[in-house]
Design an enzyme around this catalytic site. Structure first.
Site, PDB file in Angstrom:
ATOM      1  N   GLY A 171       0.831  -1.197   0.000  1.00  0.00           N
ATOM      2  CA  GLY A 171       0.000   0.000   0.000  1.00  0.00           C
ATOM      3  C   GLY A 171       0.863   1.244   0.000  1.00  0.00           C
ATOM      4  O   GLY A 171       2.045   1.206   0.352  1.00  0.00           O
ATOM      5  N   CYS A 172       0.266   2.350  -0.409  1.00  0.00           N
ATOM      6  CA  CYS A 172       1.015   3.598  -0.500  1.00  0.00           C
ATOM      7  C   CYS A 172       1.455   4.075   0.885  1.00  0.00           C
ATOM      8  O   CYS A 172       2.630   4.393   1.095  1.00  0.00           O
ATOM      9  CB  CYS A 172       0.198   4.665  -1.212  1.00  0.00           C
ATOM     10  SG  CYS A 172      -1.493   4.833  -0.634  1.00  0.00           S
TER      11      CYS A 172
END
Lengths: 345, 345, 345, 345
Positions: free
Chosen positions: D150-151
């Site tokens: 995930g970012c």
């Protein structure tokens, strides 16, 4: 009519003050001063005032001479420059609302340590009242000098005080992570504030060293009786105005969100300008107003309360809070001239 | 107190109207209606009104029933939907200010051609007054129905009329190139209005086909006595609010800029809300206000006058102009409730 | 490998050039020069190059001395400063691509009139080739000096030329209304470019007096054989990059949109970097690329064609067009190093 | 050439992947799929690809059928939808890079708790490798399934791991306060993402409940051997792309900033895509690139280290990290196709 003067009227906070005072039903603006723009029409500096306020800015020196004629002096100069001006006004018996940091810290040594300047009016530090109306209303009423709070401290203190006063905080550093619109950095020119540099960018600055830190600690400590230890990180986000502070407080016992929320609602139940929300605040919902919106959550995994507080940095963080203080000092209705809903969008 | 109701109160123009009327000293808001948000608290739709306006929205149907109790009905519905509501209010003897396009065009055929709808109250088109105060003040005073002008037409007409009335325009198409902030496109959801799509982009739309074209031509023609022929191109630029119209008029004789400028200053010399500047206008200087700023130049190389006009699309282009119209209709001071300087930044 | 140097590498156009040339498979950057930042590491000026390009900027003077070692010199200095540098490079037999305005106008008198400077290398004006590849490719191939087009002229000329060459324009002023992102105004500091001033504002500037006007007229006239008369208005809109030009041409006969559109598609059918769209262009769809998107409409009410053209002002309006010119001059594949889709969002 | 397919190619991450893979010298895109836009040309969905990528999107179902012909499948679907697609591809012997959250958590129970879904391929959770190249490069080389991080976790983990691995953290909650550009919220339509709502506003969301929390804790714990306890607050700031994470770690002994900084520089000394700066990072300096910039400070007043880490949420936080993983898996030069400097401005 209350006769007021504004020294340093052409910075962003000064301009916001002019905007408010121009429409305040009980105020007459006696003079606008500015060292950078002395002799220029106010409407040449801010074209929005064309044919509304074409009066010329006088120099700060001229302003100081005219101060004795005033009821209230607003001083919106940089820190370090305010001290002497405030002192002179005070000695003339004029009430002063100082938007700089010069009279916020009670301890001249702490001032020196963080601002790297000797305080030349240390004797007045005890006289000045920290102008956070919801927390110091009684003292503000009788004050001769108001130290108008910094924008970051305003948002952080309003957000954290209820939990500290309730004795719920563990003695662990409180983390305050704040995000400010770029007007907070003022109107001075430097490359990092150019549109093409600041747009589409977010950054932290002065990590662990911002001067609002001792101001926050002083107030949290004195208001709650605890010894608050704060790590504060300011950020710049690409918007003109608005400020969001996300505050992390480790609690000394397990609570639930509803409990905290009702405690906050109760704490601020008589306060018109502080709204505790069921949802999380967004800066757009307080834009252009004196309101502070607070929302919160509790994380039982880590035992931390997260309080989020939103203000308009130029209004509640500076100009409209100054007007609120003036109203209280002069026994005018506290909401007068600042009683409008946030402007959206 | 003037008792008003707002139908369609939850669109952007409706919300701006609520913001203004809430602070208008002579106005009581009787109801807020919305079909999309019926039954919801206004402060749940726009959180900025938390604990300020927690009243629930009623349905438009319920609103229509309550209309006879009003002094003034503001109707902020989409075109096509307004006609019948306005008619009913009119027949109850209630004054109506309609923010839609339904009563702006005098000719039902032109309406049908551009809006692709039959006009069901064509008999009232002659009754409605086009609410551009500086140009139709006398008729507005006596009006029962005000067709509140479109945002683009407001900026363009105020910019072009003086030159046409002076008989200086050649019979050549007038080019109007307008740039609008994105709030003009309303609060409905579509991908092109998402932040990540609209930010950092400028685009033209409805080239040679925007429905404000006949409105501009009608007013320019009837006000000046010439037969105005207009090519109008709207653009969306990435900002919340603001509108700039750049108007190109080929002149029938050589003039100089100073001549044009003094002609414009003279034309608007008694008008508080229209300021003719020596410099060029910028949308930021009228933001959040009812002001229109106009600047101009003359190009002797091409014989063209370029007039640039700036307004706030939600204020002068919609809500504050509606309030100005109400003030005139009710013989209240024209500036009442809208007399504040633009908000910067 | 092609050995290149970049004089004036730290302005926005220079930086964009560095970004492109760093990834160009056939290019070696010999030096970066800058008078403002001499001696600083490039990555201290633009932190995005940290540990990628930590080389120091040399002075422009040192750069000029190193010029004879180059294959190509890119000169990204302000107008007036380029002339002598270009001349020296030319005399050393080095190919030059000049991004300033100094070699764009063929007539030294016109240069003097608009730039208020004597041209000191008027003898080279005939040697320089106007570097709009789609319209001057053959001459570019053999050129020693390229006058890289201005951003506004690039967008306007590509948009208007087809209609002029087709002989469809009436001899009436062509209106060009352009909107530029703020990077076009450069990296120099002034208040009007600060984020809080430029954000949420749109403005026109240099109405009827912008220096790109004669450049547009010169090219439109010489390419079409008509005597083009242009009124050009540049605007600044709040975005980092992107440029949209809306061009209004009165036609000498009635056509229809489909006819114009197929004429445009045909005109650019072999051009990779110019796309004629069925829809209207938006600056976001060309962002960060060398592409020009064109869309159009015809208004039979006024007999006017409206052509809308979108480019990235720093890429097609400056740096990537310079690289396209270099590729052509050196017989490298024209797309090399600039062949990527626009970057969204 | 490596034959790849992209399922879910029309979301923001998918589009960014297309942009990169189109220019990757060793990649052929076999198909683009999309359930929302099946049958539409890619260039009709993103006009930036006009005449560059006019291929039509196939349905996800059709895509799954074509998967066995691929070398690598990129899956950019929402969580919950990926599981079965990944499983099928894996069973066909195709390497998969999954950009969803479905294979990031090692424990199906934790997945269920946070995502409120049963994991239907729990048996593959041990097979999938968490694709943070700097920390898991060896396993990525041999992986059949990559769970692309995930970012938020990418920025946080890269920022915090060095201090944890050094054993410097006290067993106290780590505070991670992250600010993301709005593209992170995807292309789906809702009012809160409209330009006029999101512009000029900053807000926190999912306080104490965001699903990236367990992902961060899992990786920090397994990489450092400590039991990391994290309170994570995501915020949306008004910019298209970019992510800044400010991480607060209480240290178990007094250090100084220089010590921490050299420790970080040493930790990442062989990593091209992670740059440790002497200054503080800003999202603009990594924009449009695969780089992560890290800066830090130490506050001896509170004993806390503050680490600030910046990435581009769509690139290092999604698409370019996926390409980096592909390169490693296929033994291509790790930088291939993603080796360009950040794009400024």
């Amino acid at each position: 009519m209350v006769n007021v003067g504004i020294i340093g009227s052409t910075g962003y906070a000064g301009q916001q003050l002019v905007w408010l005072l121009l429409n305040h039903p009980h105020v007459n603006i006696d003079f606008l001063s500015s060292n950078s723009y002395e002799g220029l029409k106010y409407s040449d500096i801010y074209v929005s005032y064309s044919q509304i306020l074409d009066e010329k800015c006088i120099s700060n020196e001229a302003a100081i001479e005219k101060t004795p004629d005033l009821d209230v002096l607003f001083c919106a100069m940089p820190h370090g420059k305010s001290m002497d001006v405030v002192k002179k006004a005070f000695e003339s018996g004029v009430k002063v609302i100082d938007l700089s940091a010069d009279f916020r810290l009670k301890d001249a040594q702490v001032y020196k340590q963080w601002y790297e300047l000797d305080h030349t009016c240390a004797d007045l530090l005890g006289t000045a009242v920290y102008g956070l109306p919801e927390l110091h209303r009684a003292s503000i009423k009788d004050a001769q000098i108001i130290a108008n709070p910094g924008c970051y401290p305003t948002s952080a203190i309003l957000g954290i005080v209820p939990i500290l006063k309730a004795g719920l905080a563990e003695s662990y550093p409180i983390v305050i992570d704040s995000k400010s619109g770029i007007s907070g950095a003022g109107r001075g020119c430097d490359i990092s504030k150019l549109y093409a540099e600041a747009n589409e960018s977010t950054r932290a600055y002065k990590v662990a060293s911002h001067r609002h830190t001792p101001e926050i600690e002083q107030e949290l400590s004195s208001l709650s009786g605890c010894d608050a230890n704060v790590i504060f990180t300011p950020h710049i986000v690409p918007m003109n105005r608005g400020m969001l502070s996300t505050c992390y407080v480790k609690l000394n016992k397990d609570v639930d969100r509803e409990h905290l929320l009702s405690m906050y609602k109760d704490f601020y139940k008589d306060e018109y300008f502080v709204k505790v929300l069921d949802s999380l605040p967004e800066t757009k919902w307080v834009r252009g107003s004196n309101f502070c919106h607070i929302g919160l959550s509790y994380d039982n995994r880590t035992g931390m309360a997260v309080i989020v507080s939103a203000i308009d940095n130029l209004m509640r963080g500076a100009a409209s809070q100054a007007v609120q203080n003036m109203n209280i000092m002069l026994d005018i209705d506290e909401k007068c001239g600042i009683d409008f809903a946030p402007m959206f969008p």
